[in-house]
Design an enzyme around this catalytic site. Structure first.
Site, PDB file in Angstrom:
ATOM      1  N   ASN A 343       0.817  -1.216   0.000  1.00 42.98           N
ATOM      2  CA  ASN A 343       0.000   0.000   0.000  1.00 42.98           C
ATOM      3  C   ASN A 343       0.852   1.268   0.000  1.00 42.98           C
ATOM      4  O   ASN A 343       2.084   1.224   0.052  1.00 42.98           O
ATOM      5  CB  ASN A 343      -0.977  -0.008   1.178  1.00 42.98           C
ATOM      6  CG  ASN A 343      -0.261  -0.038   2.519  1.00 42.98           C
ATOM      7  OD1 ASN A 343       0.846   0.469   2.671  1.00 42.98           O
ATOM      8  ND2 ASN A 343      -0.899  -0.643   3.512  1.00 42.98           N
ATOM      9  N   CYS A 405      -7.615  -2.428  -6.756  1.00 46.31           N
ATOM     10  CA  CYS A 405      -6.839  -2.493  -5.514  1.00 46.31           C
ATOM     11  C   CYS A 405      -7.819  -2.163  -4.401  1.00 46.31           C
ATOM     12  O   CYS A 405      -8.855  -2.816  -4.295  1.00 46.31           O
ATOM     13  CB  CYS A 405      -5.639  -1.551  -5.558  1.00 46.31           C
ATOM     14  SG  CYS A 405      -6.013   0.149  -6.082  1.00 46.31           S
ATOM     15  N   ASP A 407      -9.106   1.396  -3.562  1.00 45.23           N
ATOM     16  CA  ASP A 407     -10.015   2.376  -4.153  1.00 45.23           C
ATOM     17  C   ASP A 407      -9.837   2.529  -5.659  1.00 45.23           C
ATOM     18  O   ASP A 407     -10.568   3.283  -6.296  1.00 45.23           O
ATOM     19  CB  ASP A 407      -9.818   3.739  -3.481  1.00 45.23           C
ATOM     20  CG  ASP A 407     -10.262   3.715  -2.021  1.00 45.23           C
ATOM     21  OD1 ASP A 407     -11.281   3.058  -1.737  1.00 45.23           O
ATOM     22  OD2 ASP A 407      -9.588   4.331  -1.177  1.00 45.23           O
TER      23      ASP A 407
END
Length: 760
Positions: A343, A405, A407
């Site tokens: 992330n 993913c 958003d």
């Protein structure tokens, strides 16, 4: 002048003005090209607009009686002398110079070498005031362009003034205070609207033959009601109903329903979306039907891939928050894959460790390599390339892919655009790469302003997502350089201006933001600027006839550290001239000579044509003279020069237009002299207007303006004289008389002035 007091007073007055007041509107209409006021009011030698009262002018003149200081046309807010700039590779011999603080830049000038270091406020990532030392007060500045510099200012009070000013200037509170809303180019090379209309989303999908029998344009997002972070024009399967679209949007995070982003020539597609709000057991029949409709658009296979770019553990953790991933038991005919890209928080921390590795004071081989490995940066780059390769290989084999993913605006943008870069040679051109950024990054809502930290925001939202995309592109370029039209400098310019906010192209978080800010009306476009410098971005090894997909070599030894990006400001580790610059320079020299040869060839052909016509006329005249010889023997021979001249002049007037001596001002007095001189002079100008020999780059260390060349400044040849100049001294492009193409080419200011004098 006490500029702090002046700006505080000015801001106080500005807050009292309403946005629609006459005075505010008048100030907004001021431009540097304003005409001289009729009453001749001036303040510090600068014309004062007529709407400013004499009382205001008098108050400013009395309170601030010192005229402002300017440096290179920039008003200086603070000037500090005897500042030491420390190079971590040469700490014993720091450079001493003058530091200028302006409204937009921090400028350090070395008086001995005349070298300038310009730091744009918007490029500053962090400012740190270090503990006081015996030589002064150190100020450490780290930039988003990976420049790290320390200024040692003699007085702590002056250092504090510079520090507090930069804190206010480098990261505005409001997006309307960004640099792009006040930027004006030094010269009018292109209008403000240039570049804003270069790319249209409809045109890009027409390039993929969409709409067609399987895909259609959805008009439900015309006012951003379906998804406010998507473009107005989204393309969906023709079978998708209104209910399916609305329900799927509600079932996906941030309303980002599956939408087409790329259609390959084998009918396999790439669609993008965000994670479903599935939790542990929730499902949406319409969303399941939506994915089935996407699968049916491709008749080649009876299944498709759904790629979740996150690590499996992250996706499972999101289920506890009511989000998650698709359940294969509910979605028929799909094959689900997790592909493990970390992330934004992990990526941000990783880049910080890369910078620490690059900023080691006494780096050894093992220390640098260990620090680079512990950062995990190259592992993340490989992971992104691996996921992109999986998508590209699937589409190349005729299998459609849906990608998401969390958003759908970070990792999804990375892998979708890189997969298209691998699949389609169009996106490996300059225009195509810009279109790819417009489509997959700008239109589909990558949050540039948050990820790049354009304004004061949550620091946890800042992450080098676009930097990683450019890094991955550079990795592909390193492996397949002949497949890309652009060079490394093109990627670096993109990276720098994404963060500079000099242009409005990357300001805002989505298409709706940019429309609300009216960026196309209020700011310049980066694409318009780059269109004027295309010759700087050309890859001389590019082969445009390569019409094939490319594959990334994911072997560990093939993933490289991008020295040109992360260490570009380090002295002593770069070649004197990049190989790409040398190749491009040789190619431009060859192009100039070939263009000149073509022009001279045509000139020679025109002279040959005239000579052959003249010879034929002379032969015809001789034959006519022979037939009339008997008649002429009975008459007296005329031996009058005036008569013979008039006879020849009449023949010349009747001659073809390509006669080299034919001129509009023919007369008895100037025929034999002026016409030949004019023709000879024109030919001489054409020959001398093109430099046959170009000066070698190797031994040139400074420009004629005394600006030193370093590893990241481009040396540019003047096509007329062959000398080498910096970009500041060779800002003119004109067509040379000795070139057949008539295309504008770079010339220095001296040659430009000479050509203006020679032109009629």
């Amino acid at each position: 002048m006490d500029f702090t007091r002046f700006m505080n007073k000015f801001n106080e007055i500005e807050r009292q003005l309403s946005p629609t007041s006459a005075l505010r509107l008048s100030f907004d209409n001021i431009s540097p090209e304003s005409e001289e006021p009729p009453d001749g009011k001036r303040l510090w030698g600068v014309p004062v607009p007529p709407f400013v009262s004499d009382k205001v002018v008098s108050w400013i003149a009395e309170e601030f009686n010192e005229a402002p200081v300017y440096y290179n046309g920039n008003c200086v807010l603070k000037k500090v002398e005897n500042v030491r700039m420390i190079d971590r590779y040469n700490t014993k011999n720091p450079t001493v110079g003058t530091l200028y603080l302006t409204a937009t830049h921090l400028i350090f000038v070395e008086p001995d070498s005349n070298k300038e270091t310009w730091i744009l406020h918007m490029h500053i990532a962090s400012i740190e005031k270090l503990p006081l030392s015996t030589t002064g007060s150190p100020l450490l500045i780290r930039c988003k362009t990976f420049l790290s510099v320390t200024f040692v200012i003699p007085k702590d009070s002056e250092c504090h003034d510079v520090y507090t000013s930069l804190i206010k200037l480098f990261q505005p509170v409001s997006i309307n205070k960004l640099y792009c809303f006040n930027y004006q180019p030094a010269k009018d090379d292109y209008p403000k609207n240039a570049g804003w209309d270069f790319f249209k989303l409809e045109a890009e999908f027409k390039h993929m033959l969409v709409p067609n029998d399987n895909w259609t344009l959805c008009s439900m997002n015309e006012k951003y009601e379906l998804c406010d972070t998507y473009p107005r024009q989204i393309y969906v399967p023709k079978e998708a109903t209104t209910l399916m679209l609305i329900s799927s949007s509600r079932f996906r995070s941030k309303g980002r329903l599956p939408a087409l982003t790329y259609l390959h020539n084998n009918k396999a597609s790439i669609c993008r979306c965000s994670q479903p709000l599935s939790g542990f057991s929730a499902r949406c029949l319409e969303d399941e039907q939506m994915l089935e409709a996407i699968r049916k658009t491709n008749p080649n296979t009876d299944y498709m891939f759904v790629v979740d770019t996150r690590p499996r553990i992250n996706a499972m953790a999101n289920r506890a928050a009511g989000k998650g991933y698709e359940n294969e038991a509910f979605y028929e005919n799909i094959k689900f894959h997790f592909l493990g890209i970390e992330n934004i928080h992990v990526q941000r921390a990783s880049l910080q460790k890369v910078l620490e590795a690059c900023e080691q004071k006494s780096p050894t081989m093992s220390a640098f390599l260990n620090a680079l490995e512990s950062s995990g940066w190259l592992k993340h780059i490989r992971s992104i390339l691996d996921t992109s390769s999986f998508i590209a290989n699937a589409v190349d084999k005729g299998v459609s892919v849906v990608v998401h993913c969390s958003d759908g605006w970070d990792r999804t943008a990375q892998v979708c655009s890189l997969a298209q870069l691998m699949l389609n040679p169009y996106y490996r051109t300059i225009k195509g790469f810009q279109a790819l950024i417009e489509k997959d990054w700008l239109a589909f809502g990558h949050k540039f302003s948050e990820r790049c930290g354009h304004i004061q925001t949550d620091a946890r939202e800042v992450s080098p997502i676009f930097t990683q995309f450019l890094d991955c592109t550079w990795q592909l370029m390193s492996q397949r350089s002949e497949s890309f039209e652009f060079n490394e400098r093109f990627l670096l310019i993109l990276h720098d201006h994404v963060h500079s906010c000099q242009f409005g192209t990357f300001v805002g978080n989505c298409e709706k933001d940019r429309l609300d800010l009216k960026l196309a009306e209020r700011t310049f476009s980066l694409w318009g600027y780059m269109a004027n410098h295309l010759n700087e971005y050309i890859n001389p090894l590019y082969k445009p006839n390569i019409d094939e997909s490319i594959k990334a070599n994911l072997a560990p030894q093939c993933i490289k550290f991008w020295r040109g990006m992360y260490s570009r400001f380090e002295s002593g580790i770069h070649p004197r001239e990049p190989l790409g610059d040398l190749l491009l320079d040789s190619k431009e020299h060859c192009n100039s000579l070939e263009d000149h040869v073509q022009h001279l060839t045509k000139r020679i052909a025109s002279f040959k044509n005239y000579i052959s016509k003249s010879a034929k006329k002379l032969q015809d005249a001789t034959t006519t003279t022979t037939t009339k010889a008997s008649k002429e023997t009975t008459t007296n021979e005329i031996n009058d020069n005036k008569y013979n001249y008039d006879k020849k002049l009449s023949e010349l007037s009747a001659a073809d237009d390509d006669h080299p001596l034919k001129a509009s001002n023919m007369s008895f007095a100037n025929l034999s002299l002026n016409a030949e001189q004019a023709s000879t002079q024109t030919l001489t100008e054409e020959i001398s207007s093109v430099a046959l020999d170009w000066k070698s780059m190797r031994n040139v260390t400074t420009c004629s303006c005394s600006t030193p060349f370093d590893q990241f400044s481009k040396k540019t040849h003047c096509w007329r004289c062959g000398e080498i100049f910096c970009e500041r001294c060779i800002d003119k492009n004109v067509a040379l008389p000795g070139h057949d193409s008539g295309k504008p080419v770079p010339v220095c200011r001296g040659c430009h002035r000479q050509m203006q004098k020679q032109s009629p």
